[in-house]
Design a protein around this motif. Sequence first.
Motif, short mmCIF file in Angstrom:
data_model
loop_
_atom_site.label_atom_id
_atom_site.label_comp_id
_atom_site.label_asym_id
_atom_site.label_seq_id
_atom_site.Cartn_x
_atom_site.Cartn_y
_atom_site.Cartn_z
N TYR A 173 -4.25 10.43 6.10
CA TYR A 173 -3.39 9.79 5.05
C TYR A 173 -2.98 8.47 5.78
O TYR A 173 -2.30 7.58 4.75
N ILE A 174 -3.18 8.01 6.82
CA ILE A 174 -2.93 6.72 7.50
C ILE A 174 -3.47 5.71 6.81
O ILE A 174 -2.92 4.64 6.29
N ARG A 175 -4.78 5.46 6.43
CA ARG A 175 -5.36 4.84 5.59
C ARG A 175 -5.01 4.58 4.01
O ARG A 175 -4.72 3.57 3.52
N GLU A 176 -4.84 6.01 3.71
CA GLU A 176 -3.90 6.10 2.25
C GLU A 176 -2.73 5.32 2.20
O GLU A 176 -2.63 4.40 1.17
N PHE A 177 -1.95 5.47 3.00
CA PHE A 177 -0.60 4.98 3.01
C PHE A 177 -0.82 3.35 3.19
O PHE A 177 0.03 2.64 2.64
N LEU A 178 -1.61 2.92 4.09
CA LEU A 178 -1.65 1.45 4.25
C LEU A 178 -2.14 0.92 3.11
O LEU A 178 -1.64 -0.14 2.54
N SER A 179 -3.23 1.69 2.44
CA SER A 179 -3.61 0.94 0.99
C SER A 179 -2.69 1.09 -0.01
O SER A 179 -2.63 -0.01 -0.95
N PHE A 180 -2.00 2.09 -0.07
CA PHE A 180 -1.16 2.31 -1.28
C PHE A 180 0.32 1.51 -1.12
O PHE A 180 0.52 0.96 -1.98
N THR A 181 0.76 1.23 0.05
CA THR A 181 2.03 0.55 0.24
C THR A 181 1.79 -0.86 0.59
O THR A 181 2.65 -1.80 0.40
N ARG A 182 0.40 -1.34 1.21
CA ARG A 182 0.24 -2.50 1.40
C ARG A 182 1.01 -2.96 2.98
O ARG A 182 1.36 -4.13 2.94
N VAL A 183 1.51 -2.07 3.45
CA VAL A 183 1.88 -2.20 4.71
C VAL A 183 0.92 -2.64 5.50
O VAL A 183 -0.15 -2.22 5.74
N LYS A 184 0.95 -3.84 6.44
CA LYS A 184 0.17 -4.55 7.38
C LYS A 184 -0.35 -3.67 8.60
O LYS A 184 -1.55 -3.61 8.95
#
Length: 388
Positions: A173-184
Motif C-alpha cells: 500500500y506504500i506505493r498506492e498511497f504515494l501515487s494517490f496522495t502525491r506525497v513525495k
Amino acid sequence: MNILFLMKYYSLGGVEMVTNVLASRFLDNGCRVSIVSFIEPSNEILCRKDSRIIYYLLSGFNTSKKNIDQLRNILIEEKIDIVINQWGLPYVPIYVLKKASKGLSLKIFSVHHNSPKTNGRLKDIEIAMSETNNKFCALILCMKKVLTYYVTSYSMWYVYQKSDKYILLSDSYIREFLSFTRVKKATKLVVITNPITIPYIEEYEKILSYKRKEIIYVGRIDYNQKRVYRVIEVWKLLEKKYPDWKLIIIGDGEEKSKLEEQSFQLGLKRIVFEGFKNPLEYYKYASLLILTSEYEGFPLVIPEGMAWGVVPCVYGSYSAVYDIVKDDVNGIIIEPQKDEFDAENMAERMSLLMCDNVRLKLMAKAAKQMSNQYSLDVVSDSWYKLFV
C-alpha cells in the motif's frame, strides 16, 4: 503510558474489534487506555469492551468548538501521551484533534484501514456509471468521480501531514498511497498489520480433528464491497458435484434477502444463511473460506480463519491479499481477468481441494503456520516499537 484511540464511530465492526483487542493488550502491559468516538456507540460493542477501558462520547461528527473543547479536556484529564487516530482518511477527526492538542506534548498516529486507492464513495460512483445509459448522467458521474477522487486524495494527504506517523496495513500500500496522495517522501509511513482478534488453539492436529466438509463466507453482505453474489455463483457450480459439502454464509447486510432469493431461484439446497453470528465456532469446523470482495484493506477473516486451519480461497482484487495468501501453498488466489471475477476458475480451483483431502490438510497446516505472523503478540510488539 496513556493511550487514546480516536474513532469516528464505535460499533461492531473490524476496526472496532481491532481497537478493543489492542486496547486490552496495552492495558495488560500497564498502559492506561481511553476510547473516544464522535458518534454514539452500539450496545453490542460496549458489551464487548474491556471494563478497564475509559470511554468518552463527543457531540457528533463535526468540527465544532464544543467537540474541540471536549476532546481537549479529555486529553488533559487523561494525560494522554499517544493518540491513535483509527480513521486515517476523514478530515474531521484530525482537524478536531490538532485543535484540541495545541500546546500539548503528545504523538499522533493515524491508521488507514483500507486500500489507499479506493473507498466506498468512489466505488458507488463507478457502479452508477456502469449502470447508466444516459450520456448526460454519465458525464455528471464522471465529473463527480474526479471531484471525489481529488477530495479524498487531499483529505488523506492532510491527515498524513498532521500526523507524526501514518500507518498502512501492507507494504504494497506504500506505493498506492504515494501515487494517490502525491506525497513525495514516505518518511512518516509505517506498516503495521491488524492482529487476529479471536481466540484459537496452537495444536494443529487438534484443529484438524474438528474439520467438516464446510465452506464459509464471513462478513458483511453488500454489493459495493463484498460482492457475495459471486460466492453464490461459485457454489452453484460446486453443489451438485459435491453432495457431502455445504456452504454457510455468516453475516448480514442489505443484500441478504436478495441473495436468499437468488439461492432459492437457483434451486440450491445446501446453503445456509446464518445471519450475524460470532464466527469462532464456524472457523473451528470449516475447511474452506471464500472471499470475493471487489476491494479490501486487510480482511481479518482471512488470518483468523487460517489460525483455525481454514484454507482461504480469495479473489485477488487488492494487493494486501498477496501478503497473506501464497497461492497453492496456504490458499487459493484467483486473479482478476480483465478486471472481472471468474467464478468458473474459482470453482475449479476449489474443486481440486475438495476432492483431495491430503492436499487440503497440507494447505491447512501451511495456513495455520502463516497466521502466526498476525498474532496479537507480533502486532502489539510492532506498536510498542513505534511508541518508543
